[in-house]
Design a protein around this motif. Structure first.
Motif, short mmCIF file in Angstrom:
data_model
loop_
_atom_site.label_atom_id
_atom_site.label_comp_id
_atom_site.label_asym_id
_atom_site.label_seq_id
_atom_site.Cartn_x
_atom_site.Cartn_y
_atom_site.Cartn_z
N SER A 1 -0.73 -6.19 2.36
CA SER A 1 -1.56 -5.11 1.83
C SER A 1 -2.55 -4.64 2.88
O SER A 1 -3.25 -5.44 3.49
N ASP A 2 -2.62 -3.34 3.06
CA ASP A 2 -3.61 -2.72 3.94
C ASP A 2 -4.72 -2.05 3.13
O ASP A 2 -5.48 -1.25 3.64
N LEU A 3 -4.83 -2.42 1.87
CA LEU A 3 -5.77 -1.76 0.98
C LEU A 3 -7.18 -2.32 1.08
O LEU A 3 -8.16 -1.63 0.75
N ASP B 1 -8.33 -4.41 -0.90
CA ASP B 1 -8.72 -4.35 -2.31
C ASP B 1 -8.51 -5.70 -2.97
O ASP B 1 -7.37 -6.15 -3.14
N HIS C 1 0.82 -1.21 0.00
CA HIS C 1 0.00 0.00 0.00
C HIS C 1 0.86 1.26 0.00
O HIS C 1 0.35 2.36 -0.28
#
Length: 581
Positions: free
Chosen positions: A282-284, A286, A247
């Motif tokens: 990932s901290d998205l 998504d 991210h």
């Protein structure tokens, strides 16, 4: 041999090779590149001077014998004679084990770690995930301040030691994954800005100016990072890479860097004839990160799933601070949502972020093996004030429940080193910065961060104190003593069940059925014919499984089959795995 370096802003580049110097010439075919030949072989020291500046290490250095600020050394990868015949091991069906070389053993070297790989083979895991190995200042640290993205930290043993480690792992049937950091470098020992626009003020990250993925000059920066990734997979025969904090990879180009990287890794896998994969942190929230490129995703093969961790952690501990707040309101409901849908925040409001976050996974298209599930990681342990593991506050029974959920869930499981025997050692944040000002800034920053949460300064370990690292080293006398030995046997049993019961490796999220009672403290879920039940309360729970005839596959405490009404009596702080008889 030929030397080359990208230095688009330089007017003169001089190669310093052993005691000789040579002016490099501009490459007429590649703008910004300089090339030249010189006598050299494996181990030859060299560096580049730009205009009238000092001699600097090669940005593509394969070895830094004297640390990040020293000269580079030539590495002839063809000199190593590989022993293991290895056809690769892919991600589906895997069980990963995260390992920090500097604390896995007291010696803190790759060779010492390789001597312990037999333990992992007996445990039943399939892949070792090594925390970052790139050179960083000092001897001991987590490795996320690395530079020289093509080299191996010399105190760990350098390039040859990594090859020996991989070779031994492959001989035992273990794949090897390496954690690589593309989102920042250094800051200490980072000489890339002297060579070219590797960073850009167009975007900023928690570490300062972002790595240049979309500003002028970014074609070469992207090629640099991709070349490094492929070199790890090709030259060291690694099986996969874990990508730190994707991210923070700020990229506005039409083809995202991750898409370009995943395409290159897939092409290399086809070329070498073995499966290769990427795992993102990932901290998205998504799904596009792990959606195949053919379906308009970025094509990363898997990602860490912190939502699952947070739900499980709050159910086990009752903690509600920081990003745990939303999960702690109804942890069993949160755990149910992640077990069946992957993400908890799928467009819902995140109190921690102050906004809505995430997007739903399409369960018909995204295989659950693309999400990694875990109860502990280096981040979730080491970023606590005292680096305390779950074993510091939970009973062996609750630790067994955590293992049961992780190792029978639909996700690809991952363990953090020592977790499998409920290690009594903490894993704390430690550094060995050689720059006194940086060392003091890190020390003050760490204490200031936790002071805001009520921690006294003296209770937060000094990252620069060698004792902080020493406390974090595993105690290899523990696994043969109870209660550690009993927990270890439980992990071995669960991993073997996951391997032997096809229902437990089914990655179909739509096929996972969950029931829970928030007040009573139990949760049960179904994977085909397999039922898993965990009771986190102290009292015996009566759990309606809906089956009358079942065979116990594994139980932490003695437990009988469900009664005639399909209700299971499960002792407190206990768990069981059953199959329909």
């Amino acid at each position: 041999m030929q030397f080359e370096v990208w230095a688009p802003q330089a007017t003169r580049v001089t190669l310093h090779c052993d005691e000789a110097t040579r002016a490099l010439e501009r490459d007429p075919e590649r703008a910004g590149w300089w090339t030249g030949d010189a006598e050299a072989g494996d181990g030859t020291r060299y560096g580049f001077a730009l205009d009238d500046g000092p001699v600097l290490p090669d940005p593509c250095s394969r070895r830094q014998p004297d640390g990040p600020d020293g000269l580079s050394a030539v590495v002839d990868h063809g000199r190593y004679a590989w022993r293991a015949a290895w056809s690769g091991r892919g991600l589906p069906g895997a069980v990963l084990y995260e390992l920090h070389v500097g604390t896995f053993t007291r010696e803190g070297t790759l060779d010492a770690a390789a001597e312990r790989l037999g333990h992992l083979a007996e445990l039943g895991v399939t892949h070792v995930e090594l925390m970052p190995l790139c050179p960083f200042p000092g001897r001991h640290g987590w490795g996320y301040e690395g530079v020289s993205l093509w080299a191996v930290h010399e105190p760990y043993g350098g390039p040859e030691a990594l090859k020996r480690f991989v070779d031994r792992a492959h001989e035992l049937g273990l794949g090897v994954v390496l954690d690589v950091v593309h989102n920042h470098l250094g800051p200490s020992g980072n000489h890339l800005p002297a060579f070219g626009p590797y960073f850009t003020e167009t975007h900023h990250t928690p570490w300062g100016a972002a790595v240049n993925l979309d500003a002028p000059g970014s074609d070469e920066v992207r090629a640099y990072l991709i070349g490094s990734a492929l070199a790890w997979l090709r030259d060291y025969r690694l099986d996969g890479l874990r990508l730190d904090a994707v991210h923070a990879l700020r990229d506005t180009r039409a083809t995202h860097f991750l898409e370009e990287l995943s395409a290159a890794v897939d092409a290399l896998g086809a070329d070498v004839g073995r499966p290769l994969f990427l795992i993102a942190e990932s901290d998205l929230g998504d799904p596009r990160v792990i959606t195949p490129r053919a379906e308009h995703g970025l094509g990363v093969h898997a990602q860490w799933n912190d939502d699952f961790h947070h739900a499980l952690h709050t159910a086990l501990t009752g903690e509600s601070q920081g990003y745990y707040e939303d999960f702690a309101r109804a942890p069993f409901a949160a755990l149910t949502k992640t077990l069946t849908g992957g993400f908890f925040h799928d467009g819902t409001y995140s109190t921690f972020r102050g906004r809505r976050h995430g997007r739903p996974l399409d369960r018909t298209r995204v295989s659950a093996h693309r999400l990694l599930g875990y109860a502990q990681t280096h981040d979730q342990v080491g970023n606590r004030a005292q680096g305390d593991r779950l074993s510091a506050s939970l009973s062996p029974g609750l630790l067994a429940c955590a293992a049961a959920v992780v190792l029978t869930a639909p996700f690809t499981p991952m363990l953090f080193m020592g977790e499998e025997w409920a290690a009594g050692t903490p894993w704390q944040f430690f550094t060995d910065h050689t720059d006194p000002e940086l060392a003091e800034a890190v020390r003050r920053g760490r204490r200031r961060e936790f002071a805001a949460h009520g921690w006294a300064e003296e209770d937060v370990p000094d990252p620069q104190d060698p004792a902080t690292r020493e406390r974090s080293c595993l105690d290899w006398s523990e696994p043969v003593r109870d209660p550690h030995a009993r927990v270890l046997a439980w992990y071995r049993k669960l991993i073997a069940l996951r391997r032997d019961e096809p229902d437990l490796s089914d990655p179909d999220l739509e096929d996972v059925k969950v029931a829970h009672d928030e007040d009573a403290g139990w949760l049960a879920f179904r994977r085909g014919d397999v039922r898993v039940a965990v009771n986190l309360a102290k009292e015996t729970a009566r759990i309606p499984l809906g089956i009358r005839h079942a065979r116990v596959l594994a139980a932490w405490e003695p437990v009988g089959p469900p009664d005639e009404e399909g209700v299971l009596s499960l002792p407190g702080e206990s768990c069981v795995v059953l199959t329909q008889a």
